[in-house]
Design a protein around this motif. Sequence first.
Motif, PDB file in Angstrom:
ATOM      1  N   GLY A   1       0.777  -1.218   0.000  1.00  0.00           N
ATOM      2  CA  GLY A   1       0.000   0.000   0.000  1.00  0.00           C
ATOM      3  C   GLY A   1       0.807   1.265   0.000  1.00  0.00           C
ATOM      4  O   GLY A   1       1.926   1.349  -0.461  1.00  0.00           O
ATOM      5  N   SER A   2       0.222   2.314   0.566  1.00  0.00           N
ATOM      6  CA  SER A   2       0.855   3.614   0.599  1.00  0.00           C
ATOM      7  C   SER A   2       0.584   4.240   1.938  1.00  0.00           C
ATOM      8  O   SER A   2       0.499   3.573   2.943  1.00  0.00           O
TER       9      SER A   2
ATOM     10  N   VAL B   1      -3.693  -1.921   0.682  1.00  0.00           N
ATOM     11  CA  VAL B   1      -3.181  -2.502  -0.551  1.00  0.00           C
ATOM     12  C   VAL B   1      -4.314  -2.492  -1.568  1.00  0.00           C
ATOM     13  O   VAL B   1      -5.403  -3.007  -1.287  1.00  0.00           O
ATOM     14  N   LEU B   2      -4.074  -1.925  -2.724  1.00  0.00           N
ATOM     15  CA  LEU B   2      -5.082  -1.883  -3.774  1.00  0.00           C
ATOM     16  C   LEU B   2      -4.880  -3.069  -4.709  1.00  0.00           C
ATOM     17  O   LEU B   2      -3.822  -3.216  -5.318  1.00  0.00           O
ATOM     18  N   VAL B   3      -5.891  -3.923  -4.792  1.00  0.00           N
ATOM     19  CA  VAL B   3      -5.824  -5.111  -5.636  1.00  0.00           C
ATOM     20  C   VAL B   3      -6.737  -4.914  -6.833  1.00  0.00           C
ATOM     21  O   VAL B   3      -7.922  -4.617  -6.676  1.00  0.00           O
TER      22      VAL B   3
ATOM     23  N   ARG C   1      -9.708  -2.775  -1.804  1.00  0.00           N
ATOM     24  CA  ARG C   1      -8.666  -2.346  -0.882  1.00  0.00           C
ATOM     25  C   ARG C   1      -8.565  -3.329   0.279  1.00  0.00           C
ATOM     26  O   ARG C   1      -9.578  -3.653   0.915  1.00  0.00           O
ATOM     27  N   LEU C   2      -7.350  -3.783   0.537  1.00  0.00           N
ATOM     28  CA  LEU C   2      -7.092  -4.693   1.651  1.00  0.00           C
ATOM     29  C   LEU C   2      -6.195  -3.997   2.658  1.00  0.00           C
ATOM     30  O   LEU C   2      -5.354  -3.173   2.284  1.00  0.00           O
TER      31      LEU C   2
ATOM     32  N   ASP D   1      -9.439  -9.450   8.019  1.00  0.00           N
ATOM     33  CA  ASP D   1     -10.053  -8.223   8.526  1.00  0.00           C
ATOM     34  C   ASP D   1     -11.288  -7.810   7.729  1.00  0.00           C
ATOM     35  O   ASP D   1     -11.920  -6.801   8.017  1.00  0.00           O
ATOM     36  N   ALA D   2     -11.645  -8.594   6.694  1.00  0.00           N
ATOM     37  CA  ALA D   2     -12.764  -8.200   5.834  1.00  0.00           C
ATOM     38  C   ALA D   2     -14.093  -8.516   6.506  1.00  0.00           C
ATOM     39  O   ALA D   2     -14.390  -9.676   6.806  1.00  0.00           O
TER      40      ALA D   2
END
Length: 368
Positions: free
Chosen positions: A192-193, A198-200, A209-210, A243-244
């Motif tokens: 990520g940033s 993290v963009l999948v 987004r994760l 975490d989803a």
Amino acid sequence: MLRALHPIIMEIQLPPYISRDLILERLPIIFPEGTANRNYVTRTMAASTIFTMLYIGAVDGNSIYAGPKHVYRMTEEQAVLQSNAERLTYGREALKKGTQVEGTRWYADNTREPIRDETLREGLQQVGAVLVLQSVATTSSRPRYALQREFSELFDPGLTGEALTDAITNWQEQNLTANARLRISLARRTSGSGDNHVLVRFPNGEARRLSTGASSDISKAVIEVFASSFLENPAVLWLSTSDAKVPYLDESLANDIGLRIQPDRDLPDIILADVRHGNTILIFVEVVATDGAITQRRKDAIYALTDAAGFMREHIAFLTAYHDRQKAGFKKTIIDLAWGSFVWFVSEPDKIVHFREGDAMTLTDMMR
């Protein structure tokens, strides 16, 4: 007590003296995550070996060579003696039978094998940091190892800051193989940033987004790299992370192919589909950062789901995805991996492992 050297031998130019602790600090920078057999080239024994080779001048071009005996006979007291005479005397005398080097030894005699087999042969030689004198037989007790000169220069204590970083980068580019550099590059990628996500991107153009983390990094690679490399027409049916609150489910596609997906403890992290003209292939993927591989029990539970949906078992595949085969997660779970399943590593994206089962075949047949 070690004897003094002949004056002519004392004229040999030795590398600048550097402590073992400073060598140990630099090794993880020179050999970052993703380096093959990284433990062998970054641990204290590797620093001890490199220190000793620098200490006695065993550098390519000096016509001086080191052996494991130089390393395991080194003592705390000898290691702090820095004059050329003291260093060269040690290099010569340490090899002689019955030599007693004063002080506390770094290693016992029985460390010869890990120094030779792990640190040197499987470690430093494999990454091009150590050269071997081929004219000396492997069974000989004569010293035969020398540091590659460019590698030895990375341990100049006067080389610091940006100059050290540039020198290390240049050495890596010149000496590590393309595959090794790829593994290192992939291992260096951070999740990520600034927003800690993290963009999948999915094959159909959607994105999710994760939360940042090792599992998310592997999941991203499975969807963006593995799927496009090993599947003809990939699609993501299911994606779940720890975490989803609401896992991703392509319910429309799942209904089209007749698969009823319901959240269950036996469902893996990812379900991919290879949607072909004819038979669709389902790939059940477990992402392993620390635990949770595709075991036989998990495989049987998933078969129950696909059997109910009318899928033929030859159209079902099982994959366990890891970051790297040197990571603890793979070493911990390999014993439980189900036969008939596949293994894929983020750090080696163009390769796949098959735990083959079925009728016995000769090795020659399997290689065809």
